[in-house]
Design a protein around this motif. Structure first.
Motif, mmCIF file in Angstrom:
data_model
loop_
_atom_site.group_PDB
_atom_site.id
_atom_site.type_symbol
_atom_site.label_atom_id
_atom_site.label_comp_id
_atom_site.label_asym_id
_atom_site.label_seq_id
_atom_site.Cartn_x
_atom_site.Cartn_y
_atom_site.Cartn_z
ATOM 1 N N GLY A 95 0.773 -1.234 0.000
ATOM 2 C CA GLY A 95 0.000 0.000 0.000
ATOM 3 C C GLY A 95 0.802 1.280 0.000
ATOM 4 N N ALA A 96 0.070 2.382 -0.172
ATOM 5 C CA ALA A 96 0.712 3.691 -0.263
ATOM 6 C C ALA A 96 1.367 4.073 1.062
ATOM 7 C CB ALA A 96 -0.312 4.747 -0.662
ATOM 8 N N GLY A 97 0.730 3.686 2.176
ATOM 9 C CA GLY A 97 1.275 4.035 3.490
ATOM 10 C C GLY A 97 2.683 3.497 3.662
ATOM 11 N N THR A 98 2.874 2.205 3.363
ATOM 12 C CA THR A 98 4.197 1.612 3.545
ATOM 13 C C THR A 98 5.185 2.132 2.498
ATOM 14 O OG1 THR A 98 3.207 -0.328 2.491
ATOM 15 C CG2 THR A 98 3.629 -0.461 4.843
ATOM 16 N N ASN A 99 4.700 2.462 1.307
ATOM 17 C CA ASN A 99 5.565 3.094 0.306
ATOM 18 C C ASN A 99 6.116 4.415 0.843
ATOM 19 O OD1 ASN A 99 5.565 5.467 -1.715
ATOM 20 N ND2 ASN A 99 5.977 3.736 -3.057
ATOM 21 N N ILE A 100 5.237 5.222 1.430
ATOM 22 C CA ILE A 100 5.675 6.528 1.944
ATOM 23 C C ILE A 100 6.646 6.347 3.106
ATOM 24 C CG2 ILE A 100 4.907 8.649 3.082
ATOM 25 C CD1 ILE A 100 4.086 8.597 0.213
ATOM 26 N N ILE A 101 6.292 5.471 4.038
ATOM 27 C CA ILE A 101 7.166 5.265 5.205
ATOM 28 C C ILE A 101 8.542 4.798 4.747
ATOM 29 C CG2 ILE A 101 7.521 3.878 7.287
ATOM 30 C CD1 ILE A 101 4.488 3.856 7.651
ATOM 31 N N SER A 102 8.551 3.864 3.808
ATOM 32 C CA SER A 102 9.816 3.322 3.341
ATOM 33 C C SER A 102 10.637 4.392 2.615
ATOM 34 C CB SER A 102 9.526 2.142 2.412
ATOM 35 O OG SER A 102 10.690 1.702 1.802
ATOM 36 N N GLY A 103 9.977 5.215 1.809
ATOM 37 C CA GLY A 103 10.684 6.279 1.107
ATOM 38 C C GLY A 103 11.250 7.323 2.054
ATOM 39 N N LEU A 104 10.461 7.650 3.059
ATOM 40 C CA LEU A 104 10.909 8.609 4.068
ATOM 41 C C LEU A 104 12.125 8.042 4.810
ATOM 42 C CD1 LEU A 104 10.049 11.338 5.371
ATOM 43 C CD2 LEU A 104 8.638 10.041 6.955
ATOM 44 N N ALA A 105 12.031 6.769 5.181
ATOM 45 C CA ALA A 105 13.139 6.118 5.887
ATOM 46 C C ALA A 105 14.380 6.081 5.009
ATOM 47 C CB ALA A 105 12.733 4.705 6.313
ATOM 48 N N ASN A 106 14.185 5.751 3.731
ATOM 49 C CA ASN A 106 15.307 5.696 2.797
ATOM 50 C C ASN A 106 15.980 7.066 2.654
ATOM 51 O OD1 ASN A 106 16.876 4.592 0.503
ATOM 52 N ND2 ASN A 106 15.624 6.025 -0.680
ATOM 53 N N GLY A 107 15.155 8.099 2.512
ATOM 54 C CA GLY A 107 15.698 9.448 2.394
ATOM 55 C C GLY A 107 16.470 9.851 3.644
ATOM 56 N N LYS A 124 -0.150 1.590 -8.078
ATOM 57 C CA LYS A 124 -0.961 2.694 -7.565
ATOM 58 C C LYS A 124 -0.302 3.316 -6.329
ATOM 59 C CE LYS A 124 -5.363 0.962 -9.129
ATOM 60 N NZ LYS A 124 -6.428 0.064 -8.701
ATOM 61 N N ALA A 125 0.198 2.444 -5.459
ATOM 62 C CA ALA A 125 0.861 2.955 -4.250
ATOM 63 C C ALA A 125 2.097 3.756 -4.622
ATOM 64 C CB ALA A 125 1.222 1.793 -3.334
ATOM 65 N N SER A 126 2.824 3.268 -5.632
ATOM 66 C CA SER A 126 4.074 3.950 -5.996
ATOM 67 C C SER A 126 3.797 5.304 -6.644
ATOM 68 C CB SER A 126 4.910 3.075 -6.916
ATOM 69 O OG SER A 126 4.334 3.031 -8.212
ATOM 70 N N VAL A 127 2.612 5.451 -7.243
ATOM 71 C CA VAL A 127 2.251 6.747 -7.819
ATOM 72 C C VAL A 127 2.099 7.795 -6.711
ATOM 73 C CG1 VAL A 127 0.430 8.004 -9.040
ATOM 74 C CG2 VAL A 127 1.195 5.785 -9.898
ATOM 75 N N VAL A 128 1.550 7.367 -5.571
ATOM 76 C CA VAL A 128 1.428 8.284 -4.430
ATOM 77 C C VAL A 128 2.818 8.739 -3.988
ATOM 78 C CG1 VAL A 128 0.681 8.515 -2.034
ATOM 79 C CG2 VAL A 128 -0.740 7.263 -3.667
ATOM 80 N N GLY A 129 3.727 7.780 -3.865
ATOM 81 C CA GLY A 129 5.097 8.123 -3.475
ATOM 82 C C GLY A 129 5.736 9.069 -4.473
ATOM 83 N N ASP A 130 5.472 8.835 -5.761
ATOM 84 C CA ASP A 130 6.040 9.682 -6.808
ATOM 85 C C ASP A 130 5.531 11.123 -6.682
ATOM 86 O OD1 ASP A 130 7.396 10.380 -9.166
ATOM 87 O OD2 ASP A 130 5.572 10.063 -10.337
ATOM 88 N N ALA A 172 14.245 8.580 -5.394
ATOM 89 C CA ALA A 172 14.056 7.147 -5.138
ATOM 90 C C ALA A 172 12.584 6.763 -5.293
ATOM 91 C CB ALA A 172 14.566 6.796 -3.741
ATOM 92 N N TRP A 173 11.675 7.606 -4.781
ATOM 93 C CA TRP A 173 10.242 7.338 -4.957
ATOM 94 C C TRP A 173 9.900 7.250 -6.440
ATOM 95 C CZ3 TRP A 173 9.328 11.059 -0.422
ATOM 96 C CH2 TRP A 173 8.754 10.396 0.677
ATOM 97 N N ASP A 174 10.428 8.226 -7.196
ATOM 98 C CA ASP A 174 10.155 8.291 -8.628
ATOM 99 C C ASP A 174 10.644 7.016 -9.318
ATOM 100 O OD1 ASP A 174 9.867 8.986 -11.269
ATOM 101 O OD2 ASP A 174 10.724 10.985 -11.077
ATOM 102 N N ASN A 175 11.894 6.646 -9.039
ATOM 103 C CA ASN A 175 12.450 5.482 -9.716
ATOM 104 C C ASN A 175 11.854 4.171 -9.212
ATOM 105 O OD1 ASN A 175 13.916 6.819 -11.622
ATOM 106 N ND2 ASN A 175 15.844 6.816 -10.461
ATOM 107 N N ALA A 176 11.335 4.152 -7.985
ATOM 108 C CA ALA A 176 10.623 2.954 -7.504
ATOM 109 C C ALA A 176 9.390 2.736 -8.373
ATOM 110 C CB ALA A 176 10.233 3.116 -6.042
ATOM 111 N N LYS A 177 8.718 3.832 -8.712
ATOM 112 C CA LYS A 177 7.557 3.722 -9.609
ATOM 113 C C LYS A 177 8.002 3.201 -10.977
ATOM 114 C CE LYS A 177 5.870 7.029 -12.019
ATOM 115 N NZ LYS A 177 5.326 8.268 -12.550
ATOM 116 N N LYS A 178 9.099 3.778 -11.477
ATOM 117 C CA LYS A 178 9.585 3.344 -12.788
ATOM 118 C C LYS A 178 9.973 1.866 -12.768
ATOM 119 C CE LYS A 178 11.039 7.449 -15.245
ATOM 120 N NZ LYS A 178 10.661 8.595 -14.418
ATOM 121 N N TYR A 179 10.540 1.419 -11.640
ATOM 122 C CA TYR A 179 10.941 0.013 -11.511
ATOM 123 C C TYR A 179 9.715 -0.902 -11.577
ATOM 124 C CZ TYR A 179 13.356 -4.103 -9.619
ATOM 125 O OH TYR A 179 13.878 -5.348 -9.430
ATOM 126 N N ILE A 180 8.645 -0.486 -10.917
ATOM 127 C CA ILE A 180 7.410 -1.271 -10.963
ATOM 128 C C ILE A 180 6.849 -1.263 -12.386
ATOM 129 C CG2 ILE A 180 5.012 -1.340 -10.154
ATOM 130 C CD1 ILE A 180 6.052 -0.376 -7.434
#
Lengths: 683, 683
Positions: free
Chosen positions: A353-365, A639-645, A617-625
């Motif tokens: 989901g989008a929630g875990t995508n955001i948390i993971s991206g924030l943590a990565n950043g 869909k979740a990765s679009v939110v992160g993007d 990283a969020w952007d390229n995670a979407k591209k990877y998917i």
């Protein structure tokens, strides 16, 4: 000797400008493709020019008011200096736009005719126009002013002017580009259900204009400012601390200029080495960079040998500066490319989901901040130690050699800006080229096989350039801070103890500023997007036949509304950047202002890194998917990765990159007004 | 006089503990409701105890190793001190759990019988057990150790022990609570489609256990640590700077103890004033707080008059401390309550999707940092100025009166922790009570009319308490930093200039630590949630008849797996917190370590504020939509707000609140090891 060196550098600056001009002419000879492509390209060009013209009007008004204030408070030479800075910075932005709107459609045409290789060559040539112009105009302006005034202290206004315009172009462009992007997608993709870059979308031109004003003009003004501030701070230290240098009085002032001059030549030497020989696009860039870096180091050795009597510590400093640049490239590629774990991890987390995508991206950043910080710290200590400084007795003269070493490291790092900007500008040009291919209904292969792979690399180089800029900002800020110090009476400087309540107060407030500043920028994207959405909806409602392709949408109206909103949203962040240091200075005094500067730098640095790196990283995670991983396009993970993007767009293209000019504005305005602040402050 | 005062405070500490004990007995007399409720409550109790027991085993091992290390390196008294700190902190957490698992089901029963008012009373009574125990045990331990050792310098180990356990309980509990919450929701709500708190969900008990271990045990240990560190740092300054105080040698040590002792009585006076007389629940709390604050100030006046010869500056300092607390309440309510614009704005932005919800929440959190920072800065400068300090000559004795004033301000602020913790603990108790009502299939009205409105207020008080804790941390850290300074030779202290390369290096690294630290915590939530998801899926697969209600899920297995994952994820953040300062200290030396501490404080402060405030705002934006705004439950806006809530959960309950103990561990371990670091460091 002094005049001779200065004129030499002035000429080398001109060489850079002429090189850029010739490259631009060569681009102009290329074919613009089909009539549809020409038509679209002209819309983008007109939109970009309309935005920039309106922004320049705003800048002119603000600059005129400030120039009068500066003339009245700190003298007319600084005001002249300031105006030159403003004009140069604006020119850098303007040329960036002109080049990219010229190169974009021709890159599409090249891709159409010959595939990825000629497209790559043309896009990179477009980049070199920007890259060489930025360093050329900076070097020309700086050596010219020095020739005129004979004193870098009178060039503080120039730095402030460059920073201020860079802030405005970066912020204004950043808000425009993401507002248009998000707004166009929201109505186009979500409400009406047409693909991205569909010519029926009234916001589509604004979106493509945004790529130019944000990524080209914004980045150009930003890197110009970073280059100019870095060089001038090194010259300032050379002026203020002449006794520590040996050969002749002004050698410390000339060295940064000569380093910049040498790099003009070495960059021109390195450019032909950027050739696409394999599928590894980054590899082509690394080759050009490596050649430029190695030849530059040889040049620095010669200059340091003859001008600085072979002060080897300074040569080591310049090598450390270049090493920092290399580390930033490796770092940014690791944290933002989908070939490595950080991005893949975000992609995987999108499955839940989008929630875990955001948390993971924030943590990565957040995690990404460790590398640049350790690199910078190692560089700082390395420079001081290699210049033989006793770190426990910084009152001795050796400290000043060390801090000059820091300035030289930053200068060496920034001297390669010509190459770095060339590589960076390549990204938005190919991004635009892809958009034009889509809008002109060209064969899908052109995107899939030529512009899309190039564009994905553009995401990495964009993150790299931002890391590079903010890293050099940290070094330059440190040297400028010492300039600020030297301007103060020693009784005040000796009070700059870490635990002085005023310093502590300044540190706390300064550390909060990057958060406050980015909060307005993040929100501004939403406001701008909302304005675009309203306008697009109105056009779909009022202009009949758009969806059937029978009527043309009013592209210019969308550009116009985005421009207005973006410039309006620019006001508050600009006031925070310029008003903050003055308020702290005039109310709490110079000690608090010192703390304020430091607080803003040490917090701004990780905030900028997490926002730009995390966003990419969020952007390229979407591209990877989208490449078919974790369910591919249309899956829940996608869909979740679009939110992160979306979130990443705001952090990486608007908020994050604006922190660099923010820090510069804070420091240059402080240095400019410190004599006044020393006379009047409340506490 | 000294012994007399100490014994008086020791007795007052005991009074606090006894008061808590009596309140706990009174709660025990209340009815536990239906057999189903009793059954569920016993599951939660067992789960919470299981988690805490396992965590205590981990803590015991870590503490034993560290105690030996401390005994060998800095002496056995500090080791004893450390062990007392560890035990007290763990006790505070343990009692928090025991109380809340006792009060939760009884609150449900009260709500069932009498509605919101008796439920409010019982939940608040549960809170007072925790509140009075935390301050009682702290005051008892501190005065006891002082009586024993006669020297606060030997109590640095105590502070470190308290901080370390607080960090572990906060972090471990934080990961547990959000891992269980997110994991249970992901399978329950999303995959299987059963409502929240449905007893068929195997993760439902773990989720409710999480509320207790995160919000009660974690918060209890955290506030205990904050209280203890604040008081002991004030005593340390009183010890190190005796010459600046007038009445008698140890007056400076006794004042903080006496302030704490007085507040025990004034809190007991204030507690009966917390009565629900209108619909404004926060109003009931404000009344109790106001009474306690006013009576306390009168008490402080008397003590300062007799013990400190009426040093009015110190009285002003204590009033400033209390004013900071009041400001934090107002600030947090404004930024996190859905009665005000910030939260409503996030809710509105949810209409355009999860992306804009996230951007808006991030912007809101970032913007929120300005208020606490300006409050703290004003307080710091206000304290110094009201104590007559010349801010441009801090080498004079008056500086030390000022810094002691800061310590007294922090102590006055923390002395009201009894009341603040009572108000805070009320939140998770009602949250749990609501969960029990759901799981026991009670009438929906009980949730809607009694526990839900109370729970929504709990979100605000939680944000308030965190802002309060981190604000006092900033003040206490400043006083502890001066203690650290005093331990160093003056040659080193005079080198603590803001632009010293070692200080700069420390500042950069320290400013990065809150980002690095929170990145692990954010990720840990995902890892823990993933573990819970796997276990719940396994149970649904292997235990037949769960969905039909024919078979009971294995609640304990879910609790067990979450516990294991949470404790495993605790390792790296704990190593960063303790290892970071030692690495910097032993490699880069004391100047860099000073910078490191400051960097961590000034960046940790805004990071903690944005994460806790922003998180609560995301949560309440969702609640605001659920009340029927912007489409209400099930709308697109609601779906978007759920994403924000998930992200906010991780920032506000796991990452954000852990920054306070992180800062404390960094500073206390530095103060503890500074003699060793002065002897051995690489640079």
């Amino acid at each position: 000797m002094d005049d001779l060196y200065t004129i030499l550098v002035l000429v080398l600056g001109l060489v850079g400008i002429v090189f850029a001009f010739v490259q631009s002419l060569l681009i102009g000879r290329k074919d613009e493709g089909t009539p549809a492509m020409k038509d679209i390209a002209s819309h983008i060009r007109e939109g970009a020019e309309a935005f920039l013209n309106r922004e320049l009007r705003t800048i002119t008004v603000v600059a005129a008011v400030l120039a009068v204030l500066i003339a009245l408070s700190v003298g007319w030479t600084q005001a002249v200096s300031f105006i030159v800075g403003v004009i140069s910075s604006a020119l850098a932005g303007y040329v960036g736009i002109l080049t990219s709107v010229k190169a974009n459609v021709r890159t599409t045409a090249e891709a159409m005719k010959g595939g990825i290789k000629p497209a790559f060559n043309l896009a990179f040539r477009g980049g070199t126009v920007m890259g060489m112009f930025v360093v050329g105009i900076a070097l020309f302006g700086i050596s010219g002013l020095y020739w005129l005034f004979g004193n870098p202290l009178l060039m503080v206004g120039y730095m402030f002017g460059a920073s201020l315009v860079s802030l405005m172009v970066r912020v204004g462009g950043g808000i425009f580009t993401k507002g248009a992007d998000v707004g166009a997608d929201m109505v186009g993709k979500v409400e009406v259900g047409i693909p991205e870059d569909d010519p029926r979308n009234p916001g589509v031109i604004a979106d493509n204009v945004g790529d130019n004003v944000g990524d080209c003009a914004g980045m150009g003004a930003d890197l110009f400012e970073t280059y100019a501030v870095t060089l001038v701070s090194a010259m300032l230290l050379g002026k203020l601390l002449p006794s520590v240098f040996s050969v002749y009085g002004n050698a410390g002032i000339q060295l940064p200029l000569l380093i910049g001059g040498i790099a003009i030549i070495t960059t021109i030497v390195g450019i032909p080495f950027v050739k696409l020989t394999s599928g590894w696009i980054m590899g082509a860039f690394y080759k050009g960079l490596a050649v430029t870096a190695v030849v530059s180091i040889i040049g620095y050795y010669l200059v340091i040998r003859y001008v600085m009597a072979g002060a080897l510590g300074l040569l080591v400093s310049s090598v450390i500066g270049i090493a920092v640049m290399v580390m930033m490239y490796i770092f940014a590629e690791f944290f933002t490319s989908y070939q490595f774990n950080p991005v893949r991890d975000i992609a995987k987390k999108s499955e839940t989901g989008a929630g875990t995508n955001i948390i993971s991206g924030l943590a990565n950043g957040h995690k990404a901040t460790i590398v640049p910080v350790l690199v910078i710290v190692t560089a700082i200590l390395g420079v001081f130690l290699s210049n033989g400084v006793n770190l426990y007795d910084i009152s001795s003269g050796s400290f000043y050699i060390g801090i000059y070493g820091i300035a030289i490291a930053a200068t060496a790092m920034m001297s390669l800006a010509g190459m770095v900007v060339s590589i960076d500008t390549f990204g938005p040009i190919t991004d635009n080229a892809g958009g034009i291919a889509e809008m002109a209904n060209l064969d899908e292969k052109i995107r899939a096989q030529a512009t899309d792979p190039l564009d994905a690399v553009g995401n990495i180089t964009k993150a790299t350039t931002k890391a590079y800029a903010i890293a050099s900002a940290a070094l330059a800020a440190l040297s400028l801070f010492v300039v600020f110090d030297v301007e103060m009476p020693s009784s005040v400087v000796n009070g700059l103890l870490l635990f002085n309540p005023l310093v502590v107060a300044g540190l706390f407030i300064g550390a909060m500023v990057p958060f406050l500043f980015t909060s307005y920028l993040l929100n501004a994207v939403g406001v701008a997007a909302y304005g675009v959405v309203e306008e697009i909806r109105r056009q779909f409602r009022e202009i009949k036949g758009i969806m059937e392709g029978k009527a043309k949408p009013d592209y210019a109206a969308c550009v116009d509304i985005t421009t207005k909103v973006a410039l309006k949203q620019l006001a508050l962040p600009a006031i925070i950047a310029t008003g903050g240091p003055l308020l702290v200075g005039f109310i709490l005094g110079p000690l608090a202002l010192s703390g304020y500067m430091f607080g803003a730098i040490i917090t701004g640095f990780p905030v900028a890194i997490w926002m730009t790196t995390g966003g990419a990283a969020w952007d390229n995670a979407k591209k990877y998917i989208e490449k078919g991983n974790f369910g591919g396009k249309g899956s829940e993970a996608h869909k979740a990765s679009v939110v992160g993007d979306t979130v990443g767009d705001a952090t990486k293209d608007t908020a994050g990159p604006s922190v660099n000019p923010l820090i510069k504005v804070i420091i240059t305005i402080s240095v400019l007004f410190v004599p006044l602040i020393l006379m009047f402050h409340l506490l």
